[in-house]
Design a protein around this motif. Structure first.
Motif, PDB file in Angstrom:
ATOM      1  N   GLU A 278      62.832   3.327  -2.184  1.00  0.00           N
ATOM      2  CA  GLU A 278      61.437   3.474  -1.799  1.00  0.00           C
ATOM      3  C   GLU A 278      61.337   3.315  -0.279  1.00  0.00           C
ATOM      4  N   VAL A 279      60.758   4.312   0.380  1.00  0.00           N
ATOM      5  CA  VAL A 279      60.620   4.309   1.838  1.00  0.00           C
ATOM      6  C   VAL A 279      59.133   4.219   2.171  1.00  0.00           C
ATOM      7  N   ILE A 280      58.742   3.139   2.848  1.00  0.00           N
ATOM      8  CA  ILE A 280      57.351   2.936   3.242  1.00  0.00           C
ATOM      9  C   ILE A 280      57.269   3.019   4.766  1.00  0.00           C
ATOM     10  N   VAL A 281      56.462   3.965   5.259  1.00  0.00           N
ATOM     11  CA  VAL A 281      56.318   4.191   6.704  1.00  0.00           C
ATOM     12  C   VAL A 281      54.910   3.780   7.120  1.00  0.00           C
ATOM     13  N   THR A 282      54.825   2.876   8.095  1.00  0.00           N
ATOM     14  CA  THR A 282      53.530   2.410   8.595  1.00  0.00           C
ATOM     15  C   THR A 282      53.281   2.997   9.976  1.00  0.00           C
TER      16      THR A 282
ATOM     17  N   ARG B  80      66.594  13.799   5.397  1.00  0.00           N
ATOM     18  CA  ARG B  80      65.647  14.097   4.331  1.00  0.00           C
ATOM     19  C   ARG B  80      64.237  14.223   4.917  1.00  0.00           C
ATOM     20  N   GLU B  81      63.501  15.250   4.466  1.00  0.00           N
ATOM     21  CA  GLU B  81      62.120  15.426   4.918  1.00  0.00           C
ATOM     22  C   GLU B  81      61.195  14.544   4.093  1.00  0.00           C
ATOM     23  N   LEU B  82      60.263  13.877   4.765  1.00  0.00           N
ATOM     24  CA  LEU B  82      59.268  13.046   4.102  1.00  0.00           C
ATOM     25  C   LEU B  82      58.003  13.874   3.922  1.00  0.00           C
ATOM     26  N   LYS B  83      57.780  14.314   2.665  1.00  0.00           N
ATOM     27  CA  LYS B  83      56.688  15.251   2.421  1.00  0.00           C
ATOM     28  C   LYS B  83      56.127  15.007   1.031  1.00  0.00           C
ATOM     29  N   GLN B  84      54.808  15.178   0.879  1.00  0.00           N
ATOM     30  CA  GLN B  84      54.149  15.070  -0.406  1.00  0.00           C
ATOM     31  C   GLN B  84      53.096  16.162  -0.513  1.00  0.00           C
TER      32      GLN B  84
ATOM     33  N   SER C 237      47.776   4.285   8.712  1.00  0.00           N
ATOM     34  CA  SER C 237      48.072   4.507   7.299  1.00  0.00           C
ATOM     35  C   SER C 237      49.456   3.993   6.923  1.00  0.00           C
ATOM     36  N   THR C 238      49.645   3.810   5.617  1.00  0.00           N
ATOM     37  CA  THR C 238      50.945   3.459   5.061  1.00  0.00           C
ATOM     38  C   THR C 238      51.299   4.515   4.025  1.00  0.00           C
ATOM     39  N   ASP C 239      52.431   5.173   4.209  1.00  0.00           N
ATOM     40  CA  ASP C 239      52.842   6.273   3.333  1.00  0.00           C
ATOM     41  C   ASP C 239      54.114   5.883   2.596  1.00  0.00           C
ATOM     42  N   ARG C 240      54.157   6.223   1.297  1.00  0.00           N
ATOM     43  CA  ARG C 240      55.236   5.790   0.419  1.00  0.00           C
ATOM     44  C   ARG C 240      55.987   7.015  -0.110  1.00  0.00           C
ATOM     45  N   PHE C 241      57.331   6.936  -0.081  1.00  0.00           N
ATOM     46  CA  PHE C 241      58.169   8.041  -0.557  1.00  0.00           C
ATOM     47  C   PHE C 241      59.320   7.459  -1.384  1.00  0.00           C
ATOM     48  N   PHE C 242      59.891   8.318  -2.262  1.00  0.00           N
ATOM     49  CA  PHE C 242      61.059   7.916  -3.042  1.00  0.00           C
ATOM     50  C   PHE C 242      62.186   8.916  -2.785  1.00  0.00           C
TER      51      PHE C 242
ATOM     52  N   VAL D 124      59.265   0.678   9.349  1.00  0.00           N
ATOM     53  CA  VAL D 124      59.745   1.375   8.162  1.00  0.00           C
ATOM     54  C   VAL D 124      60.345   0.321   7.232  1.00  0.00           C
ATOM     55  N   GLU D 125      59.961   0.370   5.970  1.00  0.00           N
ATOM     56  CA  GLU D 125      60.509  -0.564   4.980  1.00  0.00           C
ATOM     57  C   GLU D 125      61.224   0.236   3.898  1.00  0.00           C
ATOM     58  N   VAL D 126      62.485  -0.119   3.633  1.00  0.00           N
ATOM     59  CA  VAL D 126      63.292   0.580   2.633  1.00  0.00           C
ATOM     60  C   VAL D 126      63.667  -0.414   1.541  1.00  0.00           C
ATOM     61  N   THR D 127      63.358  -0.058   0.291  1.00  0.00           N
ATOM     62  CA  THR D 127      63.628  -0.946  -0.840  1.00  0.00           C
ATOM     63  C   THR D 127      64.542  -0.255  -1.841  1.00  0.00           C
ATOM     64  N   ASN D 128      65.623  -0.937  -2.209  1.00  0.00           N
ATOM     65  CA  ASN D 128      66.501  -0.477  -3.290  1.00  0.00           C
ATOM     66  C   ASN D 128      65.817  -0.837  -4.600  1.00  0.00           C
ATOM     67  N   THR D 129      65.324   0.169  -5.330  1.00  0.00           N
ATOM     68  CA  THR D 129      64.528  -0.109  -6.532  1.00  0.00           C
ATOM     69  C   THR D 129      65.357  -0.712  -7.660  1.00  0.00           C
TER      70      THR D 129
END
Length: 1066
Positions: free
Chosen positions: A950-954, A981-985, A995-1000, A1030-1035
């Motif tokens: 999980e990649v959270i970008v603030t 990797r492109e961060l896109k939704q 804003s805070t955006d969340r990606f997997f 940027v916060e990266v979490t190993n799920t």
């Protein structure tokens, strides 16, 4: 009191934003410390704002600055029209003191022998030491007064000391005035003897015209001395006069210079061309190539022009400088080569050029240096920035140089003691008065208050100061002070307006793998804050990040001796070793590197992965010369002296040789190749489901125990239409370095074509030399419209067995005792792992089995629970029993400890080099952190399981912080990286202000996260972006890693970068 009457620069003195230069003669005042400046308050506008006063005393070798920054006016400031200005010591510029020369020039008694032009002179000593070019008249009145027919014009000038012997002089004029032509009879130069008890006069005969309409139409002459007249006072007070001829003066030589213009479209030029020739005995000075001996129309396409240059013997010629003035309609010029003959001894010198002198082509330069074909000496004259000089100071050629003998620009960069590189970044605040034009510096303070000398943060030429809101970065070198405890930052500004608001200070030490980031937010100013212009910062207050330990290597690159072998393309290098690989690094061209038949040596900072196994070189094929003939590359470890050679000997080109822009070279150590060659066959199976085929371009990277294959394009298949539903496509890759056992495969496509979506079933990779096939099961979409929308996938090799996590294992402990002290007592250890802590391991000494002797290595084995990756260990030195212990055994010198986990084969190295005192209780011990880890292939395989991150970008809160650009991320871990990797939704407006955006992202387990690279493509209306973190979490494990940023990714703000490497704080 001295009246400042006649300015050398302006007739209307002391106008706004002007600089006035005056010559003042006075008695020797000793060390200057104060200047009193004032005016008589007359005139219509007597008020005067003085910025600074500079006093240059050539005889002392000092240029001193006296800051003012105040009004001298009755109606401004405090009303004073007289001020005392004091010397700003930090702004003093030191140079070699000048000495006086009495120069007498005799004009001949021939018709029209006098001149109105301004005459200049340069004096040469031995070993090409020379003075600056000095014009003898300071104004037009003097030009009209001197150099009349049958006259002697005498000048006393201060110039650099060229030593005891004057080899030659060069005289010339600027060819201006009504009658510029001049006939010179001879020149006398009188100077004091070294002990100043007499003088000597050298006579330089000439008897030639310096005129464009007379003789050989040259306005420059080189003269050699004919006789010396010496006057010396003896001890008895008498004056001794001696006349003698000069023994073995330099010969006046005619040099034939043949210049070949290339045979390519637009190669010829109509501009004025100038050349300077350099030899070990001196240089010719810049000469205009006016008249060709063999052609009327010079420098035409595909022609050779010959010119005759008369000069004193230059010795062995090693360098030339060519330039043109970019005049006329067709100024661009392509020079193929230059040949120079010494007509006296018939020596020949060849210069291979193959470059444009043009503002429109290549790098846009009108001036170039070329070195003789066989020249292998120093090329430091190419240095144009402080970073270039620092690189020379770090190089191995400075190791045996006596620092006291270094002169010229390098004298400011060499220093005693071990030198290492540092990277300094300074962010200036956004206050309206935050900027400064002052010169900044740092001091580094280590343990035991060991202190570096002052390190100036200098820009390349033409740039100065710190602008408001800017981020300036500097590459410097300084004394290795060990672990840095404090850093002092300051500037040399002494006037009231020399204020500077420092927002942030960053210091990176690559050889220690550490980066310090300090939030300063303080003024360095006389009239702001606490009034000081330098401040000491304690690094205990800094945020510390681990950037990876780098080792300094001296890299030498040989470019082949073939036509067009040099390149303008960007060159990139990736290195592989037993202990991992580096990221792709760009090799800095530095204007004159990577030219035909040239070897270039420079310093590289490389991760500690040696011994090396292979190197990959890539060029981007851009620039006016997109091809490169690479001969070989040598890497030398600056610490150990270990050498590694890489051989290629072919083109990197899309048209020549192997027709590729990428090459891989096997490392050769002690004449032994470190890897084997093989070929691979890749079979790609597309799934049998609706819409599984793709029209996109597909690429793969194969990973194995010996590194990776680099990007391989799947282009030529036996099937005409590739990647169709339920089809198998086969691709062959011959002549590749063996990757050993394979562990991972990365597959992606460029999402182009009518139907880019692709469902991949599996990929088989066959190593043909080993006759072994590795299977990668996929069964997933690579599509932006199907599945999870990812077009990049990593797959683990199905051949490798994934074992259950270990519960128990065996550790081998190897202890090296140094020469600083041995022991007969016991030693105990406790290992600290990422998962568990070990029990106490006791290593007993006995009379039968003696351990821990000086200079010996002892090995022990212990069973334990599995600890995971070992991070640190505790070492204690314990007395065996209550007995008398000799003083020599009160401390034990442990040099290194190496721990091997026997099940997987991971090795952990601890560089201790420490004395451990003997104690009778276990509460006394030393703690050491792991220095280096070598992960085995078997261990790497166990971690290659699919994981979602999980990649959270603030995004920041400042105005304009959001971006409309396309954003990309690359996550780096101990087991590799995710790729870009492109961060896109879909249907979401991402990366807006605050804003805070969340990606997997799905990939294979990365292990401990080490770095995140965040970047964007600068597209969209508002592309600038302020990233907070940027916060990266190993799920799968729930472990989160935070990467703080707080910087702009914007071409127009800060340092102008649109990418950032973010590290977790320590």
């Amino acid at each position: 009191m001295t009246l400042l009457k006649s300015s050398k620069t302006n007739s209307d003195k002391f106008e706004r934003d002007s600089i006035e230069i005056f010559t003042v003669e006075t008695l020797d005042l000793g060390d200057l410390w104060k200047v009193r400046l004032g005016h008589d308050n007359t005139g219509k506008a007597p008020g005067w704002f003085v910025d600074w006063v500079e006093v240059d005393a050539p005889s002392l070798g000092k240029c001193m600055t006296f800051p003012c920054g105040r009004w001298l006016a009755k109606n401004e400031d405090d009303g004073s029209i007289i001020r005392d200005l004091f010397h700003a010591e930090l702004q003093t510029r030191l140079y070699t003191p000048f000495v006086p020369y009495e120069i007498t020039l005799y004009t001949s008694d021939v018709f029209a022998a006098g001149t109105d032009a301004n005459i200049f002179i340069i004096i040469y000593g031995c070993d090409a030491v020379c003075t600056q070019q000095k014009y003898l008249c300071t104004n037009k009145r003097e030009q009209k007064q001197f150099f009349e027919r049958k006259s002697a014009s005498r000048f006393i000038v201060e110039l650099e000391d060229v030593g005891e012997i004057i080899e030659k002089i060069r005289i010339g004029h600027n060819n201006t005035g009504m009658n510029p032509g001049w006939h010179c009879s001879h020149v006398d130069i009188r100077r004091l003897l070294p002990d100043k008890d007499g003088a000597e006069t050298l006579t330089f005969p000439c008897d030639r015209w310096l005129a464009t309409s007379e003789d050989d139409k040259k306005t420059i002459r080189e003269l050699v001395p004919y006789d010396i007249f010496t006057e010396k006072y003896m001890k008895d007070g008498s004056l001794r006069q001696v006349y003698k001829e000069v023994e073995e003066p330099l010969d006046i030589v005619l040099y034939s210079v043949q210049i070949f213009t290339g045979n390519i479209p637009g190669a010829g030029t109509d501009a004025k061309v100038y050349i300077t020739i350099y030899g070990d005995l001196g240089d010719t000075g810049e000469r205009y190539l006016g008249k060709s001996e063999n052609r009327t129309n010079k420098f035409e396409r595909g022609t050779a022009d010959t010119f005759i240059i008369e000069a004193a013997d230059l010795g062995v010629i090693y360098k030339i400088k060519l330039r043109h003035d970019n005049s006329k309609w067709c100024a661009d010029w392509y020079v193929e080569k230059v040949e120079i003959w010494n007509d006296t001894n018939e020596d020949e010198f060849l210069f291979l050029c193959g470059r444009w002198l043009s503002l429109k082509k290549e790098d846009g330069r009108l001036e170039r240096l070329f070195y003789e074909k066989e020249y292998t000496g120093d090329r430091s004259s190419n240095c144009s920035s402080p970073a270039d000089f620092w690189e020379i100071a770090l190089s191995s050629k400075m190791a045996d140089v006596d620092i006291s003998t270094v002169t010229g620009p390098m004298a400011d960069y060499v220093q005693e003691g071990p030198i290492i590189p540092y990277y300094v970044s300074v962010t200036t605040g956004k206050h309206k008065d935050a900027a400064t034009d002052s010169r900044a510096f740092i001091f580094l303070i280590g343990e035991d208050d060991e202190r570096s000398k002052r390190i100036w943060l200098d820009y390349p030429r033409g740039k100065r100061g710190f602008s408001r809101g800017s981020v300036e970065e500097f590459y410097v070198a300084g004394l290795d002070v060990g672990i840095i405890k404090k850093i002092e930052l300051g500037h040399d500004g002494a006037s009231p307006e020399s204020c500077w608001l420092v927002e942030e200070l960053c210091l990176a030490v690559p050889t220690q793998g550490t980066k310090y980031m300090l939030n300063c937010n303080c003024w360095l100013a006389k009239d702001r804050g606490d009034g000081i212009t330098s401040r000491v910062f304690d690094l205990l207050d800094a945020m510390v990040v681990n950037i990876g330990v780098k080792v300094l290597y001296e890299m030498t690159v040989w470019t082949g001796d073939v036509v067009g072998g040099g390149t303008d393309s960007n060159i990139f290098m990736t290195l592989y070793g037993i202990n991992g690989s580096t990221e792709e690094m760009q090799l800095d061209k530095k204007k004159a590197r990577f030219e035909r038949e040239q070897n270039d040596t420079f310093i590289m900072e490389i991760l500690d992965i040696a011994p090396f196994t292979k190197m990959r070189i890539r060029i981007d094929g851009l620039g006016s010369r997109p091809e490169w003939f690479l001969e070989r590359i040598l890497l030398k470890n600056m610490n150990t002296g270990d050498l590694t050679m890489f051989y290629y000997g072919d083109w990197l080109s899309q048209r020549k040789g192997k027709k590729t822009l990428v090459c891989e070279m096997c490392a050769v150590i002690d004449e032994e190749e470190m890897m084997e060659w093989t070929s691979y066959t890749v079979a790609v199976k597309t799934s049998d489901i609706l819409g599984a085929g793709t029209d996109a371009n597909v690429f793969i990277i194969i990973f194995g125990e010996n590194g990776d294959s680099g990007t391989l394009a799947l282009k030529q298949s036996a099937n005409w239409n590739k990647f169709e539903r339920n089809n198998t496509d086969t691709f062959n890759f011959p002549d590749m370095l063996s990757l050993g056992h394979l562990c991972k495969l990365r597959v992606w496509h460029d999402n182009k074509g009518i139907f880019p979506g692709w469902h991949l079933s599996y990929v088989d990779v066959k190593d043909n030399s080993r006759d072994e096939t590795f299977h990668f099961q996929c069964d997933c979409w690579l599509s932006k419209s199907e599945g999870d929308g990812q077009t990049v996938r990593d797959f683990a090799c199905a051949n490798n067995k994934i074992c259950d996590e270990l519960e128990e294992t065996t550790y081998e402990i190897v202890i090296e005792t140094g020469n600083g002290g041995e022991t007969r007592e016991n030693v105990w250890l406790i290992l600290e792992g990422r998962k568990n802590r070990s029990k106490e391991f006791l290593m007993e000494n006995s009379s039968r089995q003696r351990a821990f002797r000086k200079g010996t290595t002892d090995t022990f084995e212990f069973d334990s629970i599995y600890l995971g990756d070992i991070a640190s260990l505790c070492v204690g030195h314990l007395a065996r029993e209550d007995r008398f212990i000799p003083k020599r055994e009160l401390a034990w010198h442990v040099k290194t400890i190496t721990i091997t986990e026997m099940e997987y084969g991971n090795v952990y190295f601890f560089n201790c080099d420490c004395l451990i005192p003997l104690k009778r209780k276990r509460k006394y011990f030393k703690v050491f952190e792991v220095t280096k880890t070598t992960e085995s292939f078997a261990s790497k395989v166990q971690s290659l399981v699919p994981v979602k991150y999980e990649v959270i970008v603030t995004t920041g809160y400042e105005p304009g912080a959001g971006t409309d650009a396309n954003v990309f991320v690359t996550i780096f871990g101990a087991n590799g990286d995710t790729g870009k990797r492109e961060l896109k939704q879909k249907m979401r407006n991402l990366f807006e202000r605050g804003s805070t955006d969340r990606f997997f992202l799905e990939t294979l387990e990365l292990g401990e996260l080490r770095k995140v690279r965040l970047e964007h493509d600068s597209s969209g209306y508002c592309s600038g972006w302020l990233v907070e973190k940027v916060e990266v979490t190993n799920t799968s494990t729930g472990v989160a890693t935070i990467f703080n940023c707080g910087r702009w990714l914007d071409k127009k703000r800060g340092d102008g970068l649109t990418w950032r490497d973010l590290f977790p704080s320590v």
